[in-house]
Every structure is written in structure tokens, then in C-alpha cells.
Design an enzyme around this catalytic site. Structure first.
Site, mmCIF file in Angstrom:
data_model
loop_
_atom_site.group_PDB
_atom_site.id
_atom_site.type_symbol
_atom_site.label_atom_id
_atom_site.label_comp_id
_atom_site.label_asym_id
_atom_site.label_seq_id
_atom_site.Cartn_x
_atom_site.Cartn_y
_atom_site.Cartn_z
ATOM 1 N N ASP A 147 -21.232 -15.961 16.354
ATOM 2 C CA ASP A 147 -21.551 -15.086 15.217
ATOM 3 C C ASP A 147 -22.262 -15.915 14.156
ATOM 4 O O ASP A 147 -21.879 -17.063 13.903
ATOM 5 C CB ASP A 147 -20.281 -14.551 14.534
ATOM 6 C CG ASP A 147 -19.456 -13.664 15.443
ATOM 7 O OD1 ASP A 147 -19.986 -13.251 16.486
ATOM 8 O OD2 ASP A 147 -18.277 -13.408 15.109
ATOM 9 N N PRO A 190 -18.381 -16.277 31.449
ATOM 10 C CA PRO A 190 -18.363 -16.083 29.992
ATOM 11 C C PRO A 190 -17.647 -17.231 29.269
ATOM 12 O O PRO A 190 -18.091 -17.656 28.194
ATOM 13 C CB PRO A 190 -17.595 -14.764 29.820
ATOM 14 C CG PRO A 190 -17.739 -14.050 31.119
ATOM 15 C CD PRO A 190 -17.832 -15.113 32.177
ATOM 16 N N GLY A 354 -0.404 4.663 1.667
ATOM 17 C CA GLY A 354 -1.785 5.066 1.841
ATOM 18 C C GLY A 354 -2.465 5.394 0.528
ATOM 19 O O GLY A 354 -1.830 5.359 -0.527
ATOM 20 N N CYS A 381 6.128 3.690 -0.069
ATOM 21 C CA CYS A 381 5.039 3.694 -1.038
ATOM 22 C C CYS A 381 4.460 5.095 -1.230
ATOM 23 O O CYS A 381 5.115 5.942 -1.827
ATOM 24 C CB CYS A 381 3.985 2.654 -0.654
ATOM 25 S SG CYS A 381 3.090 2.078 -2.105
ATOM 26 N N GLU A 405 -2.932 10.847 -9.136
ATOM 27 C CA GLU A 405 -3.957 10.214 -8.299
ATOM 28 C C GLU A 405 -4.810 11.294 -7.625
ATOM 29 O O GLU A 405 -6.000 11.100 -7.405
ATOM 30 C CB GLU A 405 -3.297 9.318 -7.224
ATOM 31 C CG GLU A 405 -4.304 8.666 -6.276
ATOM 32 C CD GLU A 405 -3.686 7.714 -5.247
ATOM 33 O OE1 GLU A 405 -2.441 7.597 -5.184
ATOM 34 O OE2 GLU A 405 -4.455 7.089 -4.494
ATOM 35 N N HIS A 507 6.966 -2.240 0.004
ATOM 36 C CA HIS A 507 6.660 -2.300 1.439
ATOM 37 C C HIS A 507 7.633 -3.217 2.181
ATOM 38 O O HIS A 507 7.332 -4.397 2.398
ATOM 39 C CB HIS A 507 5.233 -2.809 1.646
ATOM 40 C CG HIS A 507 4.198 -1.830 1.222
ATOM 41 N ND1 HIS A 507 3.705 -0.848 2.049
ATOM 42 C CD2 HIS A 507 3.575 -1.656 0.033
ATOM 43 C CE1 HIS A 507 2.819 -0.119 1.390
ATOM 44 N NE2 HIS A 507 2.721 -0.590 0.166
ATOM 45 N N GLU A 509 8.261 -3.343 5.214
ATOM 46 C CA GLU A 509 7.781 -3.735 6.543
ATOM 47 C C GLU A 509 7.190 -5.142 6.566
ATOM 48 O O GLU A 509 7.121 -5.779 7.609
ATOM 49 C CB GLU A 509 6.746 -2.715 7.070
ATOM 50 C CG GLU A 509 5.381 -2.691 6.385
ATOM 51 C CD GLU A 509 5.329 -1.796 5.139
ATOM 52 O OE1 GLU A 509 6.389 -1.508 4.563
ATOM 53 O OE2 GLU A 509 4.208 -1.389 4.750
HETATM 54 N N1 GLN Z 1 -1.948 5.364 -3.529
HETATM 55 C C1 GLN Z 1 -0.661 5.074 -4.053
HETATM 56 C C2 GLN Z 1 -0.730 4.175 -5.290
HETATM 57 O O1 GLN Z 1 -1.710 3.547 -5.530
HETATM 58 C C3 GLN Z 1 0.250 4.449 -2.992
HETATM 59 C C4 GLN Z 1 -0.217 3.111 -2.526
HETATM 60 C C5 GLN Z 1 0.435 2.673 -1.232
HETATM 61 O O2 GLN Z 1 1.021 3.470 -0.505
HETATM 62 N N2 GLN Z 1 0.320 1.417 -0.898
HETATM 63 O O3 GLN Z 1 0.208 4.101 -6.027
#
Ligand code: GLN
Length: 544
Positions: A147, A190, A354, A381, A405, A507, A509
Site C-alpha cells: 500500500d 502470493p 450508537g 449508552c 440529539e 461501555h 464491553e
Molecule cells: N449518541 C449518544 C450520545 O452522544 C450515545 C453515544 C453512544 O452510544 N456511544 O450521547
């Protein structure tokens, strides 16, 4: 003296360089060596945090709030290597630093060039990880040899062995040995080409790790060794794992990789003890139950977008000796087909984090279904924010309740922007990020799971539970199970009259390991197993 291992990849991308680097780190740690891991990404973006999960997989967040490549998640799951901002650099960050230095006049008017200025900057970020407490630094170079973007990185690691001595550096190259059905054989060409490209730059790999679907014969290994100019013992097979990624280190050890590294770098290492790792693979192979968890997100079809969530569910499964089957469901599909139809067969519901409005209503419908039917629910979240909206609309009767939001002028902004976030315009690295303390309510399920009153969890968000509504929520049966240290921000909510319903603003996780499942994931999966067993019993009763 700290020694260095450089991991490069060739032939194709997505060969699992991150996993292989993490596995090497883990095995060396098990031999008593102190390891640090680092990933250098050739793309030009300055903030990995603003890259689309759709293209690039999840953004992995560290304790110190840096937003990094998801391979760092593998590093943390496999090893105890302390990761910080210095563990992940992109070309963009390297160039930015060089340009800033130039503008401060640090280069004294000289012409600024890729060699030596950019390569020096790259070498400096590798040196940053060297200290008295580190035996080995493993640096993974993202992308594929050949690359255009990778060139300065390869040049820098080539120079590195000149600087610190050949005997202190080990170059490991990961390649693919594909099986051609039509020819009925494995192809080594390869790999030869890829190593050829490396050698053109001046890097002779010391070890080749060959990804393959089928076992590589001795004859093919001899051929690779001869054409690529490495000893036979340094051609290591890494066969695809149809079962679990946690088998990768075991197979690398089986093929002699740890002994080879220890010998080549003349390391003083303990004998290998992989008992705990073998035990966890054993537990995965012999599950007592099999349960289904629905993960309802925006990117259901894209595996890497929720990587750490799936891993954490697996870890909880290992802990309970249970196979966790994950149903990846797009929230928009729930909007079209209804929660009942898509979620009916599952033992638990998880709604991950998200951004963006797409599919929000589907997540809210899914959460309502879980609340009303007593299905174990875990919101993370954005998942927590959706649970707050759902409760506001359907329990508190606050019509049109939403997060600001998504609907700026909602009559009930139950999720709203933090004051300190109101005037921010730059997107990269400006959210509430990194590990923050959460204080737990003594009567909460969360405290029962964690077994302590204060926890540190990683955050990545701008929006928050609107405190103005706090008392109304409490009055209607929602427990504020965890808050920020000063009691101001709501970090965990739970439902009292529900088998298991918890949602968190952080989070969890990111801090789960195969050898130590995260307590909240373990609690959630435990509740889903209970439901599964109870449902099985009820079905047997009905059949009688
Ligand atoms: N969009 C939401 C916020 O900004 C949740 C962010 C997320 O889930 N990481 O608060």
C-alpha cells in the site's frame, strides 16, 4: 534492554494481524515477559473516533479517553499490556505533529521530508513505549505491504534495526496461503510476492505466519522457506479457527512460535503455562446450555461494528459454561416487522451504543417489548438513552418524549446535551470520553453484580439523562442505580419490577476479558439462562 517485534501483513487485508499480535503478546506474557502493544495505522484520518463503524468497525475507547482502532480491543482482551494514547497512531497524527514542529521552526528552515522527518517521528512514537519495565514492544503496522500509505512506516521499522541492532528486532510477516479449488492445492506464490515486496524495501522477515484454510504440507513449508529466505522452523502455520479466536494462541504455541521468538531475541523467559487459557477453550467447547440474545442495532449486518459487545457476551458465556448465540437484528427491521415477531424466540435483548436517528424507534419498540414481557434487557449508552425515552413515553405518559440529539424541540427532552458540550463544533475527540468513576446505590442489582460501591467505566457520548425528570422516573419504579461521583449524572438505571433490566451510560464491553467476564454481562447472561431454563420447563409441563 527492551526488544522489538514488528508485525506486518501481506497478500490481502483482514488476515487477523491484530489477533495474531495480541496472541503473541499473550503467549509472551504467559512466559513471564513484560509486553507492550502498539498499532500504527497508515490511513490519513487524524481521529479514528470519527470513522464510520460501517467501514471500519467499532471505535475502541481506552481508559485515558483515546478513541482507537478496534485491534486494541484484542490487545486488551488477550494481554495485560497497559494501553494509552501512545498505543495507536495514524499517518494523520504523525504528519500533524511533523507539520506543527515545522511551523514552530523546530526544523530550522530545512526542507521537511518523508525521510528523515516523518520516519523519525514514527520511530519516536515506537521509542515512547520503551522503559525499564518493558521487555518487549510489539508494533503492528496496519494495512498491507505494497500500500502506498504503508511505505513510511515500513521504512521507519527498517531503520529501527539499524539504530538499535539487528539482534534486538524481530520482523514477523503475516500472509495468506490460499487454497485453489480448481487446482486442488495450496498456493505459495502470493506469499513469495509479498515477502519479495518487503525485501525490496530492505526488510527480510524473520518469521512468516501463514494463514490458511488447510494444513500446509512439509513440502510447501520448505518451498516457502526457500523462496522467502527464512529457515523452515520460522514458517509457522496459522490455520483458520472454525470454533473460536481464543484458540489462535494455542495453535501458534503448538507450531513453535513462542520458542522461536524467545530464542531469536535471546529473551530470559519462564516455561510456558497456558492452563487457564486451555481451560477457557475447554469451557467454550462443552457448554451446558445454549441461549439466544438479540442484539438490536443500527449496523446489524456489519459484524465489526459491535465487536466488543459480541466478545463480552462470549466471555459471559464462558463464565456460565453456556453458548451464547447472538441474533443480529437491525432496528429498522423491527420498525417494519414488529418486536414480537423478531424477538419472540430470544432469551435476552441487548441494545448497544450508537449515533444518529436511523432506527431509533425500532430500538424503543424492542425495549418496550422486553419491559412488558419480562425479557432480560441490557442497554448500553444509546441503549440506555432509548430505554429512558421508552419509559418516559409509555410509563410516565410523556407524549413525544425524546433525546434532543434527534428532535431538537421535543416537548420532553428526557435526554439532553451536557452544558459543557453545547458550544463544541469539532467532532474528533470532543465527547465525554474515557474512564470515570460511578457510585452505586447499595440496594441496586448493579452493586450485587460488581460487589463494590465504586467502579470505573469508560464513556463515549455527548448526551445525558436529563436530571429535571429524575424524581418522576424514580416515583414510577425506575431505580437510579449509579451516578457520577458528585451524584449529578445518571450512569445506571434499573427496573424494580422486572427479572433483569439494566441500562448504563458507559461501555462495560471495553473491560471484559475471556478470563474475566464483565460483571454486568455475566449478570445479564445469567438472567437470560434462567429465563431459558424456565421456558424449557414450562414447555415440558405443557407437553405432559
Ligand atoms: N449518541 C449518544 C450520545 O452522544 C450515545 C453515544 C453512544 O452510544 N456511544 O450521547
Amino acid at each position: 534492554m527492551t526488544k522489538h517485534i514488528f508485525v506486518t501483513g501481506g497478500v490481502v487485508s483482514s488476515l487477523g494481524k491484530g489477533l495474531t499480535s495480541a496472541s503473541i503478546g499473550m503467549v509472551l506474557e504467559q512466559r513471564g515477559l513484560r509486553v507492550k502493544l502498539q498499532k500504527l495505522d497508515p490511513y490519513i484520518n487524524v481521529d479514528p473516533g470519527t470513522m464510520s463503524p460501517y467501514q471500519h468497525g467499532e471505535v475502541y475507547v481506552l481508559d485515558d479517553g483515546s478513541e482507537t482502532d478496534l485491534d486494541l480491543g484484542h490487545y486488551e482482551r488477550f494481554t495485560n499490556s497497559p494501553l494509552t494514547r501512545d498505543s495507536n497512531y495514524t499517518t494523520g497524527q504523525i504528519y500533524m505533529s511533523v507539520i506543527e514542529k515545522e511551523r514552530r521552526g523546530e526544523f530550522l528552515g530545512k526542507t521537511v521530508q518523508v525521510i528523515p522527518h516523518v520516519t523519525n517521528e514514527i520511530k519516536a512514537v515506537i521509542h515512547k513505549l520503551v522503559d525499564d519495565d518493558t521487555d518487549i514492544v510489539i508494533t503492528e503496522i496496519g494495512g498491507t505491504v505494497g500500500d502506498i500509505e504503508s511505505q513510511p512506516f515500513l521504512e521507519a521499522i527498517r531503520q529501527f534495526s539499524l539504530d538499535i541492532g539487528k539482534e534486538n528486532c524481530l520482523y514477523i510477516h503475516l500472509t495468506l496461503v490460499p487454497y485453489l479449488k480448481a487446482a486442488g492445492e495450496l498456493k505459495t506464490k502470493p506469499t513469495q510476492h509479498s515477502v519479495g515486496q518487503l525485501r525490496q524495501i530492505g526488510i527480510q522477515p524473520d518469521v512468516l505466519i501463514c494463514r490458511t484454510e488447510r494444513s500446509i504440507s512439509l513440502e510447501d513449508r520448505e518451498k516457502i522457506a526457500l523462496f522467502c529466505n527464512v529457515p523452515l522452523e520460522a514458517v509457522i502455520e496459522e490455520k483458520d479457527k472454525d470454533f473460536s479466536i481464543y484458540e489462535v494462541p494455542l495453535s501458534l504455541v503448538h507450531n513453535g512460535l513462542d520458542k522461536l521468538i524467545v530464542k531469536r531475541l535471546a529473551l530470559r523467559a519462564n516455561p510456558l503455562n497456558l492452563d487457564s487459557w486451555r481451560d477457557l477453550v475447554q469451557r467454550m467447547r462443552n457448554p451446558k446450555h445454549e441461549i439466544g440474545i438479540a442484539v438490536v442495532g443500527k449496523y446489524a449486518e456489519h459484524f465489526d461494528a459491535y465487536k466488543s459487545i459480541y466478545e463480552a457476551l462470549d466471555h459471559a458465556g464462558i463464565r456460565h459454561e453456556t453458548q451464547v448465540r447472538v441474533g443480529k437484528i437491525s432496528s429498522e427491521e423491527i420498525e417494519r416487522e414488529g418486536a414480537e415477531r423478531l424477538l419472540g424466540g430470544y432469551d435476552g435483548l441487548l441494545v448497544p451504543g450508537g449515533f444518529g436517528e436511523r432506527g431509533i424507534e425500532g430500538k424503543i419498540d424492542a425495549i418496550r417489548f422486553a419491559r412488558e414481557r419480562g425479557v432480560p434487557f441490557f442497554g448500553i449508552c444509546l441503549g440506555m438513552q432509548c430505554a429512558v425515552i421508552e419509559f418516559a413515553r409509555n410509563v410516565l405518559g410523556l407524549e413525544g418524549a425524546h433525546s434532543s440529539e434527534f428532535v431538537k424541540d421535543t416537548p420532553h427532552p428526557v435526554i439532553c446535551l451536557l452544558d459543557e458540550q453545547r458550544n463544541i463544533t469539532e467532532k474528533g475527540g470532543t465527547m465525554r470520553l474515557g474512564a470515570q468513576p460511578t457510585r452505586l446505590d447499595p440496594d441496586s442489582h448493579a452493586l450485587a453484580c460488581y460487589g463494590r460501591e465504586e467502579v470505573f467505566e469508560r464513556h463515549r457520548h455527548r448526551y445525558e439523562f436529563n436530571t429535571a425528570y429524575r424524581q418522576t422516573f424514580i416515583d414510577h419504579g425506575m431505580r437510579i442505580a449509579g451516578t457520577s461521583d458528585d451524584g449529578q449524572l445518571v450512569e445506571i438505571i434499573e427496573l424494580d419490577r422486572h427479572p433483569w433490566s439494566m441500562a448504563v451510560q458507559f461501555h462495560p464491553e471495553f473491560q471484559s476479558k475471556p478470563t474475566a467476564a464483565h460483571p454486568l454481562f455475566a449478570g445479564f447472561v445469567g438472567a437470560a439462562i434462567e429465563r431459558h431454563v424456565r421456558r424449557g420447563e414450562r414447555n415440558r409441563e405443557l407437553r405432559k
